[in-house]
Design a protein around this motif. Structure first.
Motif, PDB file in Angstrom:
ATOM      1  N   SER A  38       0.925  -1.128  -0.023  1.00 30.85           N
ATOM      2  CA  SER A  38       0.040   0.103   0.149  1.00 30.85           C
ATOM      3  C   SER A  38       0.900   1.160   0.054  1.00 30.85           C
ATOM      4  N   SER A  39       2.006   1.104   0.830  1.00 29.53           N
ATOM      5  CA  SER A  39       2.815   2.471   0.849  1.00 29.53           C
ATOM      6  C   SER A  39       3.586   2.862  -0.696  1.00 29.53           C
ATOM      7  N   LEU A  40       3.903   1.796  -1.531  1.00 28.85           N
ATOM      8  CA  LEU A  40       4.272   1.826  -2.762  1.00 28.85           C
ATOM      9  C   LEU A  40       3.216   2.518  -3.636  1.00 28.85           C
ATOM     10  N   VAL A  41       2.035   1.967  -3.640  1.00 34.63           N
ATOM     11  CA  VAL A  41       0.890   2.451  -4.231  1.00 34.63           C
ATOM     12  C   VAL A  41       0.596   3.735  -3.895  1.00 34.63           C
ATOM     13  N   HIS A  42       0.424   4.072  -2.703  1.00 32.34           N
ATOM     14  CA  HIS A  42       0.161   5.556  -2.245  1.00 32.34           C
ATOM     15  C   HIS A  42       1.168   6.251  -2.756  1.00 32.34           C
TER      16      HIS A  42
END
Length: 193
Positions: A38-42
């Motif tokens: 999720s941090s990569l996507v964000h």
């Protein structure tokens, strides 16, 4: 580390079982995928759009899309990370297209309002112009949600389905958008003679 199955196809190493669990419908697998990526996507979304609220919403949309389209994911053809990045790019492109359309529609509404002298009260005219301007500044998807809810009189469920957003996100956009618009209208009223 990547390993090969009996057909020689790449399986994605340690994420192979996780990918297969997701495809099989495991919500635990989805939670783990969210935790890992999720941090990569964000970060991708934030860098692409430059807006923290939009980044949060699109990140949520990416994982909802991943869940809804899990049956199309082929672990032997690529990694979970690459698949999520692809979904992310599509969601960012969709939002940019939606922003462009909404901007164009708002300009058309503003021009139509200016060409149609139905408003005789200067204060009402100023409020309409302010509303158009604030919706434009608000950006999408929030502006689109508010326009659909109040100008097109569509239900929250219909908006969520049309825009591909979770229902809670639609309600949040409406609440935050209305609070913002109310505050801006009050500010204008305070400085008006």
């Amino acid at each position: 580390m990547h390993v090969h199955d009996e057909t020689g196809a790449q399986t994605g190493g340690e994420t192979g079982p996780l990918a297969r669990a997701l495809v099989g419908g495991s919500t635990d697998a989805l939670a783990e995928i969210y935790r890992r990526w999720s941090s990569l996507v964000h970060t991708i979304v934030l860098r692409s759009l430059g807006d923290a609220a939009d980044a949060e919403d699109v990140t949520q949309q990416v994982f909802v899309s991943a869940w809804n389209s899990r049956h199309t994911f082929r672990p032997e053809q690529g990694s979970i990370q690459a698949w999520l990045v692809g979904i992310t790019r599509h969601r960012v492109a969709d939002l940019r297209t939606q922003r462009y359309r909404n901007h164009r529609n708002l300009q058309a509404v503003a021009l139509e309002s200016a060409a149609t002298p139905t408003v005789t009260d200067d204060a009402e005219w100023a409020q309409r112009l302010l509303l158009v301007r604030e919706l434009e500044m608000m950006g999408d998807p929030r502006a689109a949600v508010i326009r659909m809810a109040f100008l097109e009189d569509r239900s929250h469920d219909d908006i969520a389905e049309t825009l591909g957003l979770p229902l809670g996100t639609v309600k949040s956009h409406i609440r935050r958008g209305l609070l913002h618009l109310r505050q801006r209208l009050q500010e204008v009223e305070r400085v008006s003679p």
